[in-house]
Design an enzyme around this catalytic site. Structure first.
Site, PDB file in Angstrom:
ATOM      1  N   LEU A  58     -17.055 -10.395  -1.724  1.00  0.00           N
ATOM      2  CA  LEU A  58     -16.937 -10.334  -0.262  1.00  0.00           C
ATOM      3  C   LEU A  58     -17.910  -9.305   0.285  1.00  0.00           C
ATOM      4  O   LEU A  58     -17.956  -8.186  -0.205  1.00  0.00           O
ATOM      5  CB  LEU A  58     -15.513  -9.919   0.120  1.00  0.00           C
ATOM      6  CG  LEU A  58     -14.377 -10.681  -0.550  1.00  0.00           C
ATOM      7  CD1 LEU A  58     -13.036 -10.039  -0.196  1.00  0.00           C
ATOM      8  CD2 LEU A  58     -14.400 -12.139  -0.121  1.00  0.00           C
TER       9      LEU A  58
ATOM     10  N   PHE B  28     -31.979 -10.528   0.038  1.00  0.00           N
ATOM     11  CA  PHE B  28     -31.993  -9.156  -0.482  1.00  0.00           C
ATOM     12  C   PHE B  28     -33.411  -8.682  -0.814  1.00  0.00           C
ATOM     13  O   PHE B  28     -33.639  -7.935  -1.759  1.00  0.00           O
ATOM     14  CB  PHE B  28     -31.028  -9.006  -1.677  1.00  0.00           C
ATOM     15  CG  PHE B  28     -29.609  -8.894  -1.182  1.00  0.00           C
ATOM     16  CD1 PHE B  28     -29.005  -9.978  -0.536  1.00  0.00           C
ATOM     17  CD2 PHE B  28     -28.906  -7.712  -1.282  1.00  0.00           C
ATOM     18  CE1 PHE B  28     -27.738  -9.879  -0.008  1.00  0.00           C
ATOM     19  CE2 PHE B  28     -27.630  -7.602  -0.753  1.00  0.00           C
ATOM     20  CZ  PHE B  28     -27.050  -8.683  -0.117  1.00  0.00           C
ATOM     21  N   LEU B  29     -34.320  -9.110   0.020  1.00  0.00           N
ATOM     22  CA  LEU B  29     -35.706  -8.637  -0.074  1.00  0.00           C
ATOM     23  C   LEU B  29     -36.099  -7.980   1.242  1.00  0.00           C
ATOM     24  O   LEU B  29     -37.256  -8.013   1.630  1.00  0.00           O
ATOM     25  CB  LEU B  29     -36.649  -9.806  -0.372  1.00  0.00           C
ATOM     26  CG  LEU B  29     -36.735 -10.276  -1.821  1.00  0.00           C
ATOM     27  CD1 LEU B  29     -37.748 -11.407  -1.968  1.00  0.00           C
ATOM     28  CD2 LEU B  29     -37.105  -9.122  -2.764  1.00  0.00           C
ATOM     29  N   LYS B  30     -35.107  -7.444   1.934  1.00  0.00           N
ATOM     30  CA  LYS B  30     -35.416  -6.792   3.201  1.00  0.00           C
ATOM     31  C   LYS B  30     -35.631  -5.309   2.932  1.00  0.00           C
ATOM     32  O   LYS B  30     -34.689  -4.596   2.532  1.00  0.00           O
ATOM     33  CB  LYS B  30     -34.238  -7.021   4.166  1.00  0.00           C
ATOM     34  CG  LYS B  30     -34.508  -6.587   5.571  1.00  0.00           C
ATOM     35  CD  LYS B  30     -35.324  -7.624   6.318  1.00  0.00           C
ATOM     36  CE  LYS B  30     -35.807  -7.093   7.648  1.00  0.00           C
ATOM     37  NZ  LYS B  30     -37.001  -7.756   8.136  1.00  0.00           N
TER      38      LYS B  30
ATOM     39  N   ASP C  24       0.861  -1.182   0.000  1.00  0.00           N
ATOM     40  CA  ASP C  24       0.000   0.000   0.000  1.00  0.00           C
ATOM     41  C   ASP C  24       0.896   1.229   0.000  1.00  0.00           C
ATOM     42  O   ASP C  24       1.955   1.213   0.645  1.00  0.00           O
ATOM     43  CB  ASP C  24      -0.924   0.010   1.221  1.00  0.00           C
ATOM     44  CG  ASP C  24      -2.177   0.848   0.970  1.00  0.00           C
ATOM     45  OD1 ASP C  24      -3.242   0.254   0.747  1.00  0.00           O
ATOM     46  OD2 ASP C  24      -2.063   2.094   0.983  1.00  0.00           O
TER      47      ASP C  24
ATOM     48  N   CYS D 286     -19.955  -0.184  -2.258  1.00  0.00           N
ATOM     49  CA  CYS D 286     -20.055  -1.063  -3.431  1.00  0.00           C
ATOM     50  C   CYS D 286     -21.296  -0.774  -4.267  1.00  0.00           C
ATOM     51  O   CYS D 286     -21.188  -0.326  -5.399  1.00  0.00           O
ATOM     52  CB  CYS D 286     -20.016  -2.514  -2.998  1.00  0.00           C
ATOM     53  SG  CYS D 286     -18.512  -2.903  -2.098  1.00  0.00           S
TER      54      CYS D 286
ATOM     55  N   GLY E  53     -36.273  -1.361   3.807  1.00  0.00           N
ATOM     56  CA  GLY E  53     -35.704  -0.486   4.839  1.00  0.00           C
ATOM     57  C   GLY E  53     -35.392   0.882   4.269  1.00  0.00           C
ATOM     58  O   GLY E  53     -36.079   1.359   3.350  1.00  0.00           O
TER      59      GLY E  53
ATOM     60  N   LYS F 122      -0.598   3.330   7.111  1.00  0.00           N
ATOM     61  CA  LYS F 122      -1.402   2.107   7.127  1.00  0.00           C
ATOM     62  C   LYS F 122      -0.492   0.869   7.219  1.00  0.00           C
ATOM     63  O   LYS F 122      -0.742  -0.063   7.995  1.00  0.00           O
ATOM     64  CB  LYS F 122      -2.243   2.040   5.840  1.00  0.00           C
ATOM     65  CG  LYS F 122      -3.256   0.910   5.845  1.00  0.00           C
ATOM     66  CD  LYS F 122      -3.867   0.672   4.493  1.00  0.00           C
ATOM     67  CE  LYS F 122      -5.050   1.552   4.200  1.00  0.00           C
ATOM     68  NZ  LYS F 122      -5.648   1.295   2.873  1.00  0.00           N
TER      69      LYS F 122
ATOM     70  N   ASN G 294     -23.708  -7.239  -8.523  1.00  0.00           N
ATOM     71  CA  ASN G 294     -23.990  -6.179  -7.542  1.00  0.00           C
ATOM     72  C   ASN G 294     -25.214  -5.354  -7.957  1.00  0.00           C
ATOM     73  O   ASN G 294     -26.051  -5.009  -7.117  1.00  0.00           O
ATOM     74  CB  ASN G 294     -22.780  -5.253  -7.389  1.00  0.00           C
ATOM     75  CG  ASN G 294     -21.835  -5.751  -6.311  1.00  0.00           C
ATOM     76  OD1 ASN G 294     -21.997  -6.866  -5.804  1.00  0.00           O
ATOM     77  ND2 ASN G 294     -20.842  -4.960  -5.947  1.00  0.00           N
TER      78      ASN G 294
HETATM   79  C1  UGA Z   1     -21.789  -6.120  -1.526  1.00  0.00           C
HETATM   80  C2  UGA Z   1     -22.124  -7.496  -2.113  1.00  0.00           C
HETATM   81  O1  UGA Z   1     -23.126  -8.145  -1.333  1.00  0.00           O
HETATM   82  C3  UGA Z   1     -20.878  -8.388  -2.177  1.00  0.00           C
HETATM   83  O2  UGA Z   1     -21.188  -9.626  -2.822  1.00  0.00           O
HETATM   84  C4  UGA Z   1     -19.805  -7.641  -2.986  1.00  0.00           C
HETATM   85  O3  UGA Z   1     -18.604  -8.400  -3.064  1.00  0.00           O
HETATM   86  C5  UGA Z   1     -19.510  -6.305  -2.313  1.00  0.00           C
HETATM   87  O4  UGA Z   1     -20.722  -5.536  -2.272  1.00  0.00           O
HETATM   88  C6  UGA Z   1     -18.441  -5.619  -3.124  1.00  0.00           C
HETATM   89  O5  UGA Z   1     -18.711  -5.283  -4.283  1.00  0.00           O
HETATM   90  O6  UGA Z   1     -17.307  -5.516  -2.665  1.00  0.00           O
HETATM   91  P1  UGA Z   1     -21.503  -5.146   0.941  1.00  0.00           P
HETATM   92  O7  UGA Z   1     -21.478  -3.804   0.292  1.00  0.00           O
HETATM   93  O8  UGA Z   1     -20.494  -5.480   1.962  1.00  0.00           O
HETATM   94  O9  UGA Z   1     -21.409  -6.300  -0.175  1.00  0.00           O
HETATM   95  O10 UGA Z   1     -22.908  -5.254   1.653  1.00  0.00           O
HETATM   96  P2  UGA Z   1     -24.283  -6.048   1.488  1.00  0.00           P
HETATM   97  O11 UGA Z   1     -24.411  -7.012   2.576  1.00  0.00           O
HETATM   98  O12 UGA Z   1     -24.471  -6.553   0.117  1.00  0.00           O
HETATM   99  O13 UGA Z   1     -25.310  -4.852   1.759  1.00  0.00           O
HETATM  100  C7  UGA Z   1     -25.319  -3.683   0.940  1.00  0.00           C
HETATM  101  C8  UGA Z   1     -26.382  -2.717   1.419  1.00  0.00           C
HETATM  102  O14 UGA Z   1     -27.679  -3.221   1.129  1.00  0.00           O
HETATM  103  C9  UGA Z   1     -26.372  -2.460   2.923  1.00  0.00           C
HETATM  104  O15 UGA Z   1     -26.612  -1.090   3.163  1.00  0.00           O
HETATM  105  C10 UGA Z   1     -27.518  -3.298   3.439  1.00  0.00           C
HETATM  106  O16 UGA Z   1     -28.074  -2.803   4.633  1.00  0.00           O
HETATM  107  C11 UGA Z   1     -28.508  -3.176   2.293  1.00  0.00           C
HETATM  108  N1  UGA Z   1     -29.478  -4.271   2.202  1.00  0.00           N
HETATM  109  C12 UGA Z   1     -29.065  -5.550   1.974  1.00  0.00           C
HETATM  110  C13 UGA Z   1     -30.839  -3.995   2.281  1.00  0.00           C
HETATM  111  O17 UGA Z   1     -31.249  -2.835   2.470  1.00  0.00           O
HETATM  112  N2  UGA Z   1     -31.747  -5.003   2.142  1.00  0.00           N
HETATM  113  C14 UGA Z   1     -31.354  -6.294   1.925  1.00  0.00           C
HETATM  114  O18 UGA Z   1     -32.247  -7.170   1.804  1.00  0.00           O
HETATM  115  C15 UGA Z   1     -29.976  -6.571   1.844  1.00  0.00           C
END
Ligand code: UGA
Length: 439
Positions: A153, A249-251, A30, A260, A253, A35, A208
């Protein structure tokens, strides 16, 4: 195998540490000297469950090391991962200047064959640019290959996701590149999909974007539930039982955040426009996501009447639970909108407060969830931390000026909360206190 990981952010650190864990010799690079100094002391600059312990152990047994010099990695490692940042530009495009700089520096130090793998999330055709950039400095084509190996991830479970992935995507340009990557991932049991580089790049952006669009879809449905009297949790359950849709991913909110989804959707849209085939659905998904935060604020306003002078307890700043990451967190926009209406915000987050303090002026910080709730006119649950779900709500109620909860994540049990005498409002959820609500 000997591996170099260039860029020690979330992706680079997890990749480097996990590759060392499965038996490889890894050097992480890095250009941020501070860091690297922290990492050398066995500390991780980010909160990621399980990462620090692994990193400490692997550094001690000599399988993982850190440097500020790309040259060192190019000299010693046969596979080089590019894991640098690809932040969004003003116009939504991905800024690939760090990828270009790293490609140049690799080329300048190339003495024997190296496989150069893009792991950062990049738009389709970036592999071609990496190839051209290196080739312009190193004309010997036999000296390198370029490959794409996107990561999937999730922050908060990144180590587990790396070690037990659903799939490993290898975008390889030559049989040699494929062979080397297969060998690298041999200790991990997962379905391996080998494609050309462009398809691998697209798999990441499309995955994504699809997940983000799924969230926006259910959030739009949630608003229809609010307006019509249906319950989004029931709707999501009923939809998700169809295996073609699936329950994840059907939550509903306050919308998605993090570094990401928002940036990848924008970058994917920009790329589609550049290619002359604009993917309008992505723009709509982003728009719904943006509106979702304002919708939540309107809900708060409509139930509290005036926000001016009111104290609002905010539980959670991080963009989701189990991370200290606040980049593009819905909390930031929500708090700014509430402050603009004259509300006083008292907030608590188990991990993200240090980062949040730097970007959220005018917020008072509480030492725990109860201190945040003390004297508050309403409690806003913004991040679904376990600590909040397990809170003593009887105690919370006794501390608040008015027992009102706005659950931005639909995670509390409405029955239990209502039984305690709270007014409870969520997103697209049916609760008794919704009757007569203005939103
Ligand atoms: C996301 C992807 O899930 C990973 O597969 C990917 O590798 C990563 O981006 C990346 O590109 O590096 P991440 O951003 O860590 O991962 O988080 P997620 O768990 O996917 O959640 C993303 C956002 O969606 C959060 O704010 C979460 O609260 C929201 N979310 C998720 C919802 O509002 N509802 C859901 O049903 C699921």
């Amino acid at each position: 195998m000997k591996v170099g990981v260039i860029g020690s952010g979330y992706v680079g650190l997890v990749t480097g540490t996990c590759l060392a864990h499965i038996g490889h010799q890894v050097i992480c690079v890095d250009n941020d000297a501070e860091k690297i100094a922290v990492l050398r002391r066995g500390k991780t600059p980010i909160y990621e469950p399980g990462l620090e312990n692994l990193l400490k152990r692997l550094q001690k047994n000599g399988r993982l090391s850190f440097t500020t010099q790309i040259k060192e990695a190019v000299r010693s490692a046969e596979i080089l991962f590019i894991c640098v940042n690809t932040p969004p530009k003003e116009n939504g495009e991905a800024d690939l200047s760090a990828v270009e700089n790293v490609s140049r520096e690799i080329a300048l130090n190339l003495k024997e064959y190296r496989l150069i793998v893009e792991k950062s999330t990049v738009p389709v055709q970036t592999g071609e640019w990496i190839y051209k950039t290196i080739k312009s400095i190193q004309s010997d084509e036999g000296l390198f290959d370029v490959a794409s190996n996107p990561e999937f991830l999730r922050e908060g479970s990144a180590v587990q996701d790396f070690l037990k992935p659903d799939r490993i995507i290898l975008g390889a340009s030559s049989p040699k590149a494929e062979r080397m990557l297969r060998e690298l991932y041999k200790p991990i049991k997962a379905r391996v999909v080998v494609t050309d580089i462009k398809s691998a790049e697209l798999i990441k952006h499309a995955s994504n974007s699809f997940l983000a669009a799924k969230i926006s879809f259910i959030n739009a449905v949630a608003k229809i539930c609010d307006a019509s009297g249906a319950d989004v949790e029931n709707v999501a359950l009923g939809m998700g039982l169809d295996p073609r849709i699936g329950p994840h991913f059907l939550k509903a909110g306050i919308g998605f955040g993090g570094f990401c989804f928002p940036k990848d959707l924008s970058a994917f849209y920009s790329m589609s426009e550049k290619l002359g085939v604009p993917f309008h659905l992505l723009k709509e998904a982003l728009q719904i996501n943006q509106e979702q935060k304002a919708y939540f604020v309107r809900k708060v306003e409509s139930h509290l009447w005036n926000l001016k002078g009111k104290t609002l307890a905010v539980w959670g700043i991080a963009f989701k639970a189990d991370t200290d990451d606040i980049r593009f967190a819905p909390s930031l926009d929500i708090i700014a909108m509430l402050q603009a209406q004259g509300a006083h915000i008292r907030a608590y987050d188990p991990q993200a407060m240090a980062r949040a303090r730097e970007v959220l002026p005018g917020v008072s910080w509480a030492k725990d969830p109860y201190a945040a709730a003390k004297g508050a006119d309403a409690l806003l649950l913004i991040t679904e931390w376990k600590e909040f779900l397990q809170a003593d709500f009887k105690k919370v109620k006794s501390l608040m000026t008015q027992p009102v909860i706005f659950d931005g994540r639909n995670v509390l049990d409405p029955k239990a909360i209502l039984k305690l005498g709270f007014q409870y409002f969520a997103i697209g959820r049916q609760t008794e206190s919704r009757v007569g609500a203005l939103v």
